[in-house]
Structure formats: C-alpha cells, structure tokens
Design an enzyme around this catalytic site. Structure first.
Site, PDB file in Angstrom:
ATOM      1  N   ARG A  20       1.296  -1.304   0.065  1.00  0.00           N
ATOM      2  CA  ARG A  20       0.236   0.089   0.199  1.00  0.00           C
ATOM      3  C   ARG A  20       0.503   1.503   0.210  1.00  0.00           C
ATOM      4  O   ARG A  20       2.518   0.940   0.273  1.00  0.00           O
ATOM      5  CB  ARG A  20      -0.652  -0.034   1.467  1.00  0.00           C
ATOM      6  CG  ARG A  20      -1.831  -1.190   0.981  1.00  0.00           C
ATOM      7  CD  ARG A  20      -2.795  -1.695   2.599  1.00  0.00           C
ATOM      8  NE  ARG A  20      -3.382  -2.089   2.910  1.00  0.00           N
ATOM      9  CZ  ARG A  20      -3.314  -2.664   3.794  1.00  0.00           C
ATOM     10  NH1 ARG A  20      -2.036  -3.114   4.077  1.00  0.00           N
ATOM     11  NH2 ARG A  20      -4.110  -4.005   3.711  1.00  0.00           N
ATOM     12  N   LYS A  30      -2.363  -2.616   8.368  1.00  0.00           N
ATOM     13  CA  LYS A  30      -3.333  -1.832   8.811  1.00  0.00           C
ATOM     14  C   LYS A  30      -3.818  -3.182   9.862  1.00  0.00           C
ATOM     15  O   LYS A  30      -3.139  -4.062  10.237  1.00  0.00           O
ATOM     16  CB  LYS A  30      -5.037  -2.414   7.708  1.00  0.00           C
ATOM     17  CG  LYS A  30      -4.599  -2.060   6.698  1.00  0.00           C
ATOM     18  CD  LYS A  30      -6.054  -1.821   6.034  1.00  0.00           C
ATOM     19  CE  LYS A  30      -6.211  -0.784   4.864  1.00  0.00           C
ATOM     20  NZ  LYS A  30      -7.334  -1.076   4.324  1.00  0.00           N
ATOM     21  N   HIS A  35      -2.403   2.840  -6.347  1.00  0.00           N
ATOM     22  CA  HIS A  35      -3.114   1.347  -5.496  1.00  0.00           C
ATOM     23  C   HIS A  35      -2.672   0.465  -6.662  1.00  0.00           C
ATOM     24  O   HIS A  35      -3.253  -0.706  -6.708  1.00  0.00           O
ATOM     25  CB  HIS A  35      -4.274   2.007  -4.868  1.00  0.00           C
ATOM     26  CG  HIS A  35      -4.713   0.997  -3.911  1.00  0.00           C
ATOM     27  ND1 HIS A  35      -3.822   0.340  -2.541  1.00  0.00           N
ATOM     28  CD2 HIS A  35      -5.980   0.417  -4.121  1.00  0.00           C
ATOM     29  CE1 HIS A  35      -5.026  -0.143  -1.858  1.00  0.00           C
ATOM     30  NE2 HIS A  35      -5.826  -1.340  -2.626  1.00  0.00           N
ATOM     31  N   ARG A  87      -0.525  -1.902  -6.750  1.00  0.00           N
ATOM     32  CA  ARG A  87      -0.890  -3.381  -5.890  1.00  0.00           C
ATOM     33  C   ARG A  87      -1.467  -4.562  -6.179  1.00  0.00           C
ATOM     34  O   ARG A  87      -1.432  -5.734  -6.158  1.00  0.00           O
ATOM     35  CB  ARG A  87      -1.017  -2.720  -4.777  1.00  0.00           C
ATOM     36  CG  ARG A  87      -1.783  -3.593  -2.785  1.00  0.00           C
ATOM     37  CD  ARG A  87      -2.023  -2.866  -1.922  1.00  0.00           C
ATOM     38  NE  ARG A  87      -2.774  -4.066  -1.049  1.00  0.00           N
ATOM     39  CZ  ARG A  87      -2.645  -4.427  -0.525  1.00  0.00           C
ATOM     40  NH1 ARG A  87      -1.633  -4.548  -0.242  1.00  0.00           N
ATOM     41  NH2 ARG A  87      -3.139  -5.135   0.852  1.00  0.00           N
ATOM     42  N   HIS A 134      -3.897  -9.122   3.429  1.00  0.00           N
ATOM     43  CA  HIS A 134      -5.438  -9.462   3.625  1.00  0.00           C
ATOM     44  C   HIS A 134      -5.597 -10.245   5.163  1.00  0.00           C
ATOM     45  O   HIS A 134      -4.808 -10.752   4.902  1.00  0.00           O
ATOM     46  CB  HIS A 134      -5.938  -9.793   2.539  1.00  0.00           C
ATOM     47  CG  HIS A 134      -6.068  -8.819   1.878  1.00  0.00           C
ATOM     48  ND1 HIS A 134      -6.120  -9.169   0.270  1.00  0.00           N
ATOM     49  CD2 HIS A 134      -5.530  -7.730   1.710  1.00  0.00           C
ATOM     50  CE1 HIS A 134      -5.732  -8.118  -0.894  1.00  0.00           C
ATOM     51  NE2 HIS A 134      -6.410  -7.254   0.500  1.00  0.00           N
ATOM     52  N   TYR A 188      -9.373 -10.945  -6.469  1.00  0.00           N
ATOM     53  CA  TYR A 188      -9.064 -11.075  -7.366  1.00  0.00           C
ATOM     54  C   TYR A 188      -9.013 -12.207  -8.847  1.00  0.00           C
ATOM     55  O   TYR A 188      -8.536 -12.208  -9.591  1.00  0.00           O
ATOM     56  CB  TYR A 188      -7.098 -11.299  -6.883  1.00  0.00           C
ATOM     57  CG  TYR A 188      -6.828  -9.519  -6.414  1.00  0.00           C
ATOM     58  CD1 TYR A 188      -6.397  -8.449  -6.794  1.00  0.00           C
ATOM     59  CD2 TYR A 188      -6.675 -10.644  -4.999  1.00  0.00           C
ATOM     60  CE1 TYR A 188      -6.225  -7.325  -6.253  1.00  0.00           C
ATOM     61  CE2 TYR A 188      -6.200  -8.446  -4.386  1.00  0.00           C
ATOM     62  CZ  TYR A 188      -5.745  -7.594  -4.763  1.00  0.00           C
ATOM     63  OH  TYR A 188      -5.381  -6.876  -4.436  1.00  0.00           O
TER      64      TYR A 188
END
Length: 230
Positions: free
Chosen positions: A85, A109, A176, A179, A202, A211
């Site tokens: 990110r 995150k 992004h 990514r 994730h 994806y």
C-alpha cells in the site's frame, strides 16, 4: 438504478427526516424500517503488465532532478514489485531496507507485520536512490519530500497521475492499482491465493478472492480478442 445509487438516495431521505425531526418535530418511524441495499465492492482494476512496468520504471520522466527521478522509480517499483500500500511504503525508514536476499518487514493495517520479498529490480532501484538520498541514516524516512520530511502520499499520487496522462496510461493507473496489478499478475502466473493473501496482508481470504474475478475478466478479454469467429 444500482444498489449504490439506491443506498445514496436512502441516505439522503434519512438525513432529510432527521432534519425534520430536529427542526420541526416531524418523525417518520417507517424510514427506520427501510433496509440499506447491499453494495458490492467493485473488483479491483489491474493494469496490464506493460502499463504496470511503465509506471514503475519510467516514472522518473516526470522530473529533471536525478535524486527525485531515482526516488520515484524506487517507490513505484516497490509498489508494483512487492504489492505494498502507498502508506506502507511511505512509512518505511532507511533502516528498514533489507540486506541481500532478505525480505522486507512491512507494518500494515492494524499494526500487523508481514514479510514480503523484494525483487532484484526493486533492490537495484532502492540502492540507486539511497546513493542520492540526502541523509541515509537508519532513522530517516526512506522516501523524502522536497522539504526533507516524509514524502506525502498526495504528492506521489499526483506524480503518477501526471505520468499516466503523459504516457497515455488508463485513468485507473494509481498507486493502489499497482498493488492490484501485483496480485493479479501473480495469480495469472499460477500463484496460490493463500500465498497472495499473506503477501498483501489481507486479514480475510475473501478479500484476496476478489482477484479471481479480475483474472477471470482478463481471460474473457483475451478469449474475445483471439477466439476465431464465424
């Protein structure tokens, strides 16, 4: 209308009735019974391999200063090559750059750490930038802005926005999107979804599974372009 439009309209109606209740004492209990439509997040839009590589390798064309050219190539090569990110990349310090063949430790995150590989092209780009870095001490930001502080993500986004217009890249060519492209191109190459999930950081495999929709759409495009008709 789609669910996203319905959800916006319902939000406006609720806001209007909140205003009526607050200013005129008019209430409508029925509004609370209306369920908000489920809005599906759109599948990520990846770039082609050629466009992703151009964004990473040729972004230096946006500056006449050698140091800024090297910094931008290092940053965008890392975004595409390691699937970071933009905030994760810009949070790195010089001391975070791994040694030869070692993975990069990234804080994502929720302050969760993960290890990601750094491709040789990204290592070379970072090494080139560090030779021009004005103060390559371990605690200094890896990617500096013109005033010596940590590079602002808005500046990086603007640089890529200007480059995509110059190079004729699609409008969804953003940091992004690089990514997304990292994940999509790995999937197209046969990588396991679980492995991609770990590389992207994730929390849920369902996020990574988005994806598969991207890859299926890409395959359909190829089929339509190459399948004989008639």
């Amino acid at each position: 209308h789609g669910n996203a439009t319905r959800a916006r309209h319902l939000s406006a109606v609720r806001s209007f009735f909140r205003w009526l209740a607050r200013h005129h004492g008019i209430t409508n209990a029925q509004v609370r019974l209306l369920a908000t439509p489920t809005v599906r997040r759109p599948a990520p839009r990846a770039l082609s391999v050629e466009h992703a590589r151009a964004a990473a390798e040729d972004i230096g064309a946006m500056s006449d200063a050698a140091a800024q050219q090297a910094r931008d190539v290092a940053l965008f090569t890392l975004l595409y090559g390691s699937g970071l990110r933009i905030a994760e990349a810009l949070a790195l310090n010089v001391g975070d750059v791994p040694g030869a063949d070692a993975p990069l430790r990234v804080v994502g995150k929720g302050a969760k750490e993960r290890l990601v590989p750094v491709l040789p092209a990204a290592r070379e780009a970072i090494a080139t930038w560090l030779r021009l870095h004005p103060r390559p001490t371990p605690e200094a930001p890896l990617f500096l802005g013109v005033r010596g502080g940590r590079l602002d993500p808005a500046v990086a986004q603007r640089t890529l926005r200007d480059f995509r217009r110059l190079a004729g890249l699609p409008e969804h060519a953003t940091p992004h999107a690089l990514r997304h492209s990292f994940a999509t191109h790995l999937l197209a190459g046969g990588a396991d979804l679980r492995a991609i999930q770990e590389l992207l950081g994730h929390a849920s495999l369902s996020t990574t599974q988005r994806y598969t929709a991207v890859d299926t759409a890409r395959l359909v495009e190829v089929w339509r372009a190459t399948h004989p008709r008639g």
